[in-house]
Design an enzyme around this catalytic site. Structure first.
Site, mmCIF file in Angstrom:
data_model
loop_
_atom_site.group_PDB
_atom_site.id
_atom_site.type_symbol
_atom_site.label_atom_id
_atom_site.label_comp_id
_atom_site.label_asym_id
_atom_site.label_seq_id
_atom_site.Cartn_x
_atom_site.Cartn_y
_atom_site.Cartn_z
ATOM 1 N N ASP A 206 0.845 -1.188 0.000
ATOM 2 C CA ASP A 206 0.000 0.000 0.000
ATOM 3 C C ASP A 206 0.886 1.245 0.000
ATOM 4 O OD1 ASP A 206 -2.989 0.962 0.641
ATOM 5 O OD2 ASP A 206 -1.572 2.239 1.738
ATOM 6 N N HIS A 219 -4.734 14.602 -8.978
ATOM 7 C CA HIS A 219 -5.007 13.196 -9.282
ATOM 8 C C HIS A 219 -4.203 12.687 -10.485
ATOM 9 C CE1 HIS A 219 -8.235 12.428 -6.390
ATOM 10 N NE2 HIS A 219 -8.602 13.691 -6.585
ATOM 11 N N GLU A 249 -4.998 2.290 -3.997
ATOM 12 C CA GLU A 249 -3.534 2.363 -3.992
ATOM 13 C C GLU A 249 -2.921 1.090 -3.440
ATOM 14 O OE1 GLU A 249 -4.844 4.622 -0.192
ATOM 15 O OE2 GLU A 249 -5.603 4.295 -2.210
#
Length: 329
Positions: A206, A219, A249
């Site tokens: 992650d 973004h 993610e």
């Protein structure tokens, strides 16, 4: 008297002559119809994008091949009629054994309708064929065994199938396996490891503080980070390993046949690659880190979800312990 004899010897114009003339006209008409049919058949054969063929099994001779052969294979039909190996030599090497075996099966089955193999055309292009074949056995003993078939060019269909499969199994942004495909493959690798008694490792990854990256740099820059993580994952993993994006993610990997020590080395290599990454946005340079959770197959594991759960818990433990680290479980 001479005049009478001359008249007697002149050609007759009676019923027999009329019948002969009618028969001749019928014959000419039939010839014309046959010629029209032949021209129609040739036109149809020229327009069909499939190769019709007939093959004498015993003499290994191609008896007939339609015009589409030259369009699809890019080779001379006349040479094929002399040497049947012209077709055989065009078959893609990896598919040759299957193509020959499936052709021989028609002798027992009478028909084989699911043959698909590749050829290399004269211009070097690889094409897919769907080659259905049937055996025409004569009733009388000793008559030749003739195999007839139709080979259709399905290259475009195969390309479409491949593209649909890619779209169904790939994450559009990172070009990694999507969640569904990743876990389908992970289940298969879990079953293989159980059957063969081999090790298996599961990794969760992650990106640390990804929301801050999106909020600070936008973004689009966040998408760039995700793509770079995916590229690093593919580069760091071994051939045969699975890697996919399973959440926003979050990424995951499965290492078939990988001991815990080897799996940790791969995770460390990936961690180091990501730590070295640098991104630039409007003059600002920033780096990223990731938290990883790693676990390995145990005798108590009943399914791949057990490994996923442990690796996921280990990853969140890495987050709590300060991020940018690997925790094993």
């Amino acid at each position: 008297m001479a005049q009478k004899n001359l008249q007697d010897s002149s050609p007759s114009h009676g019923p027999e002559a009329a019948q002969t003339l009618i028969a001749l006209m019928h014959a000419q008409s039939e010839v014309a119809r046959l010629s029209e049919r032949e021209q129609l058949l040739n036109t149809l054969l020229m327009s069909v994008n499939a190769v019709l063929w007939a093959f004498d099994w015993e003499t290994r001779q191609v008896l007939y091949v339609s015009p589409a052969y030259e369009r699809i294979f890019g080779r001379s039909a006349d040479r094929l009629l002399v040497d049947c190996n012209q077709w055989r030599d065009s078959i893609y090497p990896d598919d040759l054994d299957y193509a020959e075996r499936s052709l021989a099966e028609v002798l027992d089955k009478g028909a084989v309708e699911d043959r698909e193999y590749r050829i290399i055309a004269a211009d070097g292009q690889v094409r897919w064929l769907s080659d259905k074949c049937y055996v025409n056995r004569q009733a009388e003993p000793g008559q030749p065994v003739i195999i007839v078939g139709i080979a259709e060019d399905i290259t475009d269909k195969k390309r479409m199938e491949s593209e649909l499969h890619r779209l169904a199994t790939t994450d559009a942004l990172t070009q990694s396996s999507n969640r569904r495909h990743f876990f389908e493959c992970a289940h298969q690798e879990f079953a293989h490891a159980r059957q063969r008694g081999q090790p298996l490792s599961f990794l969760m990854l992650d990106i640390d503080d990804f929301k801050i990256i999106n909020d600070t740099y936008g973004h689009q820059e966040g998408d760039n980070v995700l793509q770079c993580i995916a590229d690093s994952g593919r580069a760091a993993l071994r051939r045969g390993d699975l890697f996919g994006r399973i959440g926003g993610e979050e990424f995951a990997a499965v290492f078939p046949g990988c001991t815990p020590q080897m799996a940790l080395q791969v995770a460390e290599r990936l961690q180091q690659q990501i730590q070295r990454m640098r991104f630039t946005h409007e003059g600002q340079t920033f780096g990223i880190t990731v938290s990883q959770g790693l676990t390995c197959l145990s005798a108590a594991d009943e399914n791949v979800e057990n490994l996923f759960s442990r690796a996921d818990a280990a990853m969140y433990r890495a987050k709590r312990e300060g991020k940018n680290r690997i925790v094993t479980a």
